[in-house]
Structures are given as C-alpha cells and as structure tokens.
Design an enzyme around this catalytic site. Structure first.
Site, PDB file in Angstrom:
ATOM      1  N   GLY A   1       0.805  -1.218   0.000  1.00 19.28           N
ATOM      2  CA  GLY A   1       0.000   0.000   0.000  1.00 19.28           C
ATOM      3  C   GLY A   1       0.837   1.267   0.000  1.00 19.28           C
TER       4      GLY A   1
ATOM      5  N   CYS B   1      -0.264   0.736  -9.471  1.00 15.74           N
ATOM      6  CA  CYS B   1      -0.264   0.091  -8.157  1.00 15.74           C
ATOM      7  C   CYS B   1      -1.655  -0.463  -7.850  1.00 15.74           C
ATOM      8  CB  CYS B   1       0.148   1.038  -7.041  1.00 15.74           C
ATOM      9  SG  CYS B   1       0.188   0.178  -5.448  1.00 15.74           S
TER      10      CYS B   1
END
Ligand SMILES: Cc1cc2nc3c(=O)[nH]c(=O)nc-3n(C[C@H](O)[C@H](O)[C@H](O)COP(=O)(O)OP(=O)(O)OC[C@H]3O[C@@H](n4cnc5c(N)ncnc54)[C@H](O)[C@@H]3O)c2cc1C
Ligand SMILES: Cc1cc2nc3c(=O)[nH]c(=O)nc-3n(C[C@H](O)[C@H](O)[C@H](O)COP(=O)(O)O)c2cc1C
Ligand code: FES
Lengths: 274, 324
Positions: free
Chosen positions: B82, B140
């Site tokens: 993350g 991502c």
C-alpha cells in the site's frame, strides 16, 4: 551467503535443532537477532528464524525449527553437509541488563528459541534467570531442559496439563509477581501475540521493563520491501512498541505510534504504554 | 568453445543507453523491492547494479496497509504494502543524498492520487542530485485512489503523461499495469503523451484465502502478484508492446535467472528490473549480470544491447546478435 549444515537433530515431534556453519554470523549475532534462510528450491521468499544459540569458537549458529509448513519442513529436514542460502544476523536484538542483573524470560512454543540464546548470555554475565515456558501440550514446550542445565529456574504451564501445571504461562508470571521475590531488571518475552500482550501488561503494571520479540511475515528481512510493517507500531491498542537502540545500550527513541518494520526496527522492541 | 576463446581477446559490453541515460548494465532492481537503495548494502555492493528504481514515493508520508502484507503462493508472492513511504520531502532530504555516492542511475518511482499530485512530485524531483528519471507508477493495485485507476484508461494515461512532460525535463518511464485487456493500447497512449520509456509489468491483481480461518490472507484482502508465476504474462506483454512503440522498454515480472532476463531482452526490452527474486536470493541481480555476460561471451556477442528484440517477428534470433 550460504551456510553448511553441521548437525541436525529432532528435539521432539515436529521440532528440529539445526546447527549451521556460519562463522561471521556466529561472531556478530546478539540474542534476539534472526537469519533469513532459504526455504527450499522452489520457495519465493527466505524465512526468518531466530538465532537460538551460538558456538563462537566453532563458528556455528543454532536454529530451532518448528515444522508448520513447506519452508520450515525443508529447513528442519536439512542434513549435515548440505548448503543452504542464508543472510544475517538481522534486526535489532534485545537490550541486555547490566552484568549480573536478574531477568525473566517468558516463552510460548518455539518463541523460546531466541530466549535460549539470551538466557545463555545472561548466565555467562553472571545474571540470575527465571524462565516461564508454555505451550498447548508438552510437545510444544521448548528448551526447559537446556534452561535448567544452565542454572535457570524454570516453570512450565501447558493448556492440557501434559507438562507442568495446567493453564497459561501468564499465570506463572502473575504468581511470581505476587510472590514478592526480587524483581527482575527486565521481563523478556517471545511467543504468540496474545501471550506477549498479557505478559507485557502484567510487567508494566508491576513497574517492570518489558521487551518482546514479535513476528510478522517477511520477504527481504533487511528493511527494503515494507512487507513486515506494523503501520500503527502497536502491540495492542494500549501498548506501543519502541525501538531498542542496539544491544547493550539504553532504549532508543522513536517508535510508539509510527510505522515500524519488524525486520529492521525489531524484531525486539521495548513495550511502553501508548 | 570458439566463443570462450574470443572472450579472452575482447570483453562484452554490458552497457545500455536508453531514454538518453547510460546504464552500466541492463539489470536494475524493481521499485518496492529495494527500498531506497541501501538496505542490502551488508549483503552486496549495490554499485554493481545497472541502476536502482526506488520505492514508490508519494507527496505526503504514507503508513501503508494493515498486516499481513505478504503471502507466498505457488511460484509467486502476493503483496499489499500500500505504498508505505516517508514522503517526497524525506526522500529528497535523506534518501537521495545517501544514494548519490554510488554514481548509479537512480529512477524515482512516483505515485499520486490525482494528476496534480503527480505533477507536484515531478516538479519537486526535477534537478535533485542523482535522479536520472522518473518511473511513473500508473499501476499500483494496492491503493484505493490513483495508481491502477489511472493506468487502465488510455485517455487518462495520455493526458497525465502529457501534463508531466510539461513539468519536468527528466526522462519519464511510464509503468504499465498488466491488469488490462489490451496493454498495447495503453502503451501507445503513454508514448503519444511523451513517455521516454515504458516499464512493464507491475503486479497482477490477486488474492488468497487462508482456509483454516476462512479469511483473506492479506490485511488489504487483495494484493499484487509478482514472481515467476507472472513471467509468461509479462514476456508476452513486452513482446506485444515492443512491436507497437519506439520508446525503450524496461521489462520486469518474475525475472530470477539470466535466462529469464534474456527472454525479456529478446522480447524487446532494453533494460530489466529484478524484484521478487531478491527475496529468494539477494544476490540474484549480480548472478543475472554475470549470466548475461557469460551468455554473450560464449556466443561471441560483443554488446548485450544487440539482443534487444531479436525474438520479434522479422528479426533473426540469437544469430542476428552474433553477427554485429
Ligand atoms: C523474527 C522471526 C523469528 C522467527 N523465528 C523462528 C524460530 O526460531 N523457529 C521457528 O520455527 N519459526 C520461527 N519463525 C517463524 C517462521 O519464519 C515461520 O514458521 C515459517 O516462515 C513458516 O514457513 P512454512 O512454509 O513452513 O509455513 P507456511 O505454510 O508458509 O506458513 C505457516 C505460518 O508461518 C508464518 N509465515 C508464513 N510466511 C512467512 C514469512 N514470509 N515470514 C514469516 N512468517 C511467515 C505465518 O504465520 C503462517 O501462518 C520466526 C518468524 C519471525 C518473523
Ligand atoms: C513488495 C513489493 C512492493 C512493490 N512496490 C512497488 C511500488 O512501490 N511501485 C511500483 O511501481 N511497483 C512496485 N512493485 C512492483 C515491482 O516493482 C515489479 O514491477 C513487480 O513485482 C514485478 O516484478 P518481479 O516479479 O520481479 O517482482 C512492488 C513489488 C513488490 C513485490
Ligand atoms: S521484510 Fe522487507 S522490510 Fe521487513
């Protein structure tokens, strides 16, 4: 970067002691540090195992391996002469109290592994050690004989009563605290998270210092991947982790709220009230 | 054997020039697997790499996702870090200066939640010592805003690349997501927007469930799959994209051996990045560099960059690289 297995033996069902030829690691390791070990030919990540003992003269380190899956089965199953990929020692170990001080070590299951190395160093420095060891069954209790041989006092508790008394290791700690004997300089603990929380709460309530070694899944072991981070840096909502400066020094600053990488900031931390 | 004899007389040139940057060899380390470049220093000298792509960096510090963030799967690794990072100001103040003495090309991987954040990051990093290029992370899978949300829409990719192009003179490597139906369309969009290079691939979106508890294995539920499991997908994408764009390609996805790296080069990559393989063996990038040199030496290939794209349609395979 590779170590050769010197000796491997069963310590009990599903528990293996593996001695590796790793002279540099044996020289450098302090209690609480770990090594990343190759988990087999097809494994994607090396796996963390605590240094549970060293033989500096022969350049050996010992791992105690609880077989829980493919990587630990492979490491535990290595035989003498086999090479294995490894890097370490890694992470921050425990801070040792002044020479000769009294310490308690509290281990749950194979969590006792780093505490055996710690207890050996404490005894070498002339300190008194009391150990509380626990597990679900007798087979899960690790290191009781070794600790007794080193001259430590040892108490054992198992959930099914198959060794020592029936119950949790926390009960042993509570009773010892209530007993009114000389307090330890530090309580050291390693094991399941619930156990660490319970032990740390009791220790802090009694005004004692508490250091724990915590576990998280790891990939690199060196602080590069952020895979092992605890984003809130807490053991529990009321318990923060603080980085230890390094072995034999006063506790470091920092921690206690921010993200902590277990591999590099720990795995050993001081527990403080949040 | 003749190849080996030839080696004694002339060495192999491992250097590669791409997007105007001279890389000492084509083997870089992938963003997010090598921190800010110095964590492995106790194990090997990072100065031997072809270059370093540092961790995905955002404007403000980010604590990242809850644990557990990792889960090993057959031939792969799921991660849901993350984008934990200290923020661009700390990177500029502490991490980049520490990297500078290595003298290696450093690519900073940037991630924003919106176009303005990407622009600010690009401006802030322009002119910082040691930074040779930006790797623009449009892929991502582990953050809610930005990231992959951008990278799956060709119009958004082109617009953002064009805006960044105006804000910085640093070469831009746009990092593409494999989580799309047609990667070629996205690659063309990035090139049209002014990308100097393309990085592919980022991780594939995946998940695992711990059956003992019946709960997702990752704190973030889903994660990005990397490692050997994704290599054939990545090679295929490099091969397709190389036929559609002119800009150089930085290939990644499960590269563990020099033979894996060669697949990417032959499919059309000029450079490769090694990520997950570091976790099985931190020395793997060095072994890959040595293996590339040996492959070339044994076959009398004088320059490793001769291998780029030899597997593409109409090209002559390894024999072509041996000729020049
Ligand atoms: C700092 C540290 C020290 C450790 N010391 C010891 C030790 O001395 N002796 C010992 O037996 N075990 C130790 N462990 C745990 C050991 O690393 C795991 O048991 C091992 O990785 C499990 O791998 P597996 O393939 O056998 O099992 P798996 O099937 O992969 O997993 C079984 C369990 O192991 C844990 N695990 C899985 N992947 C990882 C990973 N990448 N990193 C860490 N844990 C993981 C998870 O909790 C999982 O539920 C330590 C862990 C840490 C973090
Ligand atoms: C733990 C981890 C963290 C990652 N972090 C980032 C990141 O911050 N930015 C990014 O663009 N890619 C990131 N990636 C993706 C890698 O850079 C790489 O593109 C991908 O893992 C495929 O290569 P590999 O199979 O060799 O790892 C990360 C990958 C892993 C495993
Ligand atoms: S395991 Fe990679 S940062 Fe801790």
């Amino acid at each position: 970067m590779a170590a050769v297995i010197r000796e491997a033996a069963a310590l009990g069902p599903g528990l293996r002691a593996v001695w590796l030829e790793a002279p540099e690691a044996a020289q450098a390791a302090v209690p609480g540090q770990f090594v990343m070990v190759e988990g087999g030919p097809r494994r994607i990540t090396r796996r963390p195992f605590s240094v549970s003992g060293i033989d500096r003269e022969q350049g050996l380190i010992r791992l105690l391996v609880r077989v829980v899956g493919p990587a630990s089965a492979w490491v535990g199953g290595l035989s003498p002469g086999q090479p294995v990929g490894l890097h370490g020692p890694l992470g921050r170990g425990f801070t040792l109290p002044p020479a000769g001080a009294c310490a308690w070590v509290v281990g749950g299951g194979v969590g006792t592994a780093p505490l055996l190395f710690l207890a050996a160093e404490l005894r070498r420095a002339g300190g008194a050690v009391w150990a509380a060891l626990g597990g679900r069954t007798a087979d899960e209790v690790v290191g009781a004989d070794e600790l007794k041989r080193s001259g430590a006092g040892v108490a054992v508790a198992t959930e099914d009563g198959s060794a020592g008394e029936r119950g949790l290791v926390t009960t042993l700690v509570e009773r010892r605290l209530a007993g009114g004997g000389p307090p330890p300089a530090t309580v050291y603990a390693c094991g399941p998270r619930g156990m660490l929380v319970a032990v740390a709460r009791r220790a802090l309530e009694a005004g004692l210092r508490c250091q724990v070694s915590v576990e998280e899944r790891m990939a690199c072991g060196v602080g590069a991947c952020a895979g092992c981070t605890w984003p809130d840096g807490r053991l529990a909502p009321d318990l923060a982790l603080r980085r230890l400066a390094s072995s034999r020094e006063a506790p470091g600053e920092g921690g206690g709220g921010g993200p902590l990488r277990v591999c590099r900031d720990g795995p050993c931390f001081e527990v403080v009230r949040a | 054997m003749t190849g080996r004899r030839r080696a004694a007389t002339g060495g192999v040139d491992l250097g590669v020039t791409a997007a105007g940057i001279r890389f000492p060899n084509p083997v870089l380390v992938a963003s997010g697997t090598f921190g800010y470049g110095l964590d492995y220093t106790g194990i090997f000298d990072p100065g031997r790499l072809g270059g370093i792509i540092v961790k995905g960096t955002t404007l403000a510090p980010r604590a990242g996702n809850p644990a557990p963030r990792l889960c090993e799967t057959p031939a792969g690794l799921l991660n849901a870090v993350g984008l934990e990072n200290p923020g661009v100001e700390a990177v500029i103040a502490h991490h980049l200066p520490a990297l500078a003495p290595l003298g290696l090309p450093v690519l900073v991987n940037i991630a924003g939640e919106n176009e303005a954040e990407y622009e600010k990051l690009a401006e802030r990093l322009t002119g910082q010592p040691g930074v040779r290029a930006l790797e623009v992370n449009l892929s991502c899978p582990n953050v809610r805003k930005g990231g992959m949300a951008f990278g799956t829409d060709p119009a958004a990719v082109e617009r953002l690349t064009r805006r960044l192009r105006k804000r910085t003179n640093l070469p831009l490597f746009v990092k593409l997501s494999p989580n799309v139906t047609d990667v070629v369309e996205i690659a063309r969009a990035a090139e049209a927007g002014g990308a100097d290079g393309l990085s592919l691939v980022n991780t594939l979106l995946g998940m695992a469930i711990e059956v003992e508890t019946g709960r997702p294995a990752l704190g973030n539920v889903t994660g990005g799959l990397s490692g050997p499991a994704i290599r054939p997908v990545a090679v295929r994408m490099v091969y397709q994209v190389a036929q559609a764009v002119k800009v150089p390609i930085l290939g990644s996805g499960g590269i563990s051996t020099s033979s894996d790296a060669l697949e990417f080069l032959m499919a059309g990559a000029s450079l490769v990045a090694v990520g997950t393989a570091l976790f099985a063996d931190p020395l793997s990038p060095l072994k890959i560099i040595a293996g590339l040199e040996e492959f070339c030496r044994d076959r009398g290939i004088r320059r490793v960059d001769r291998l780029t794209g030899v597997a593409l349609p109409g090209r002559g395979g390894v024999a072509e690289a041996c000729r020049g």
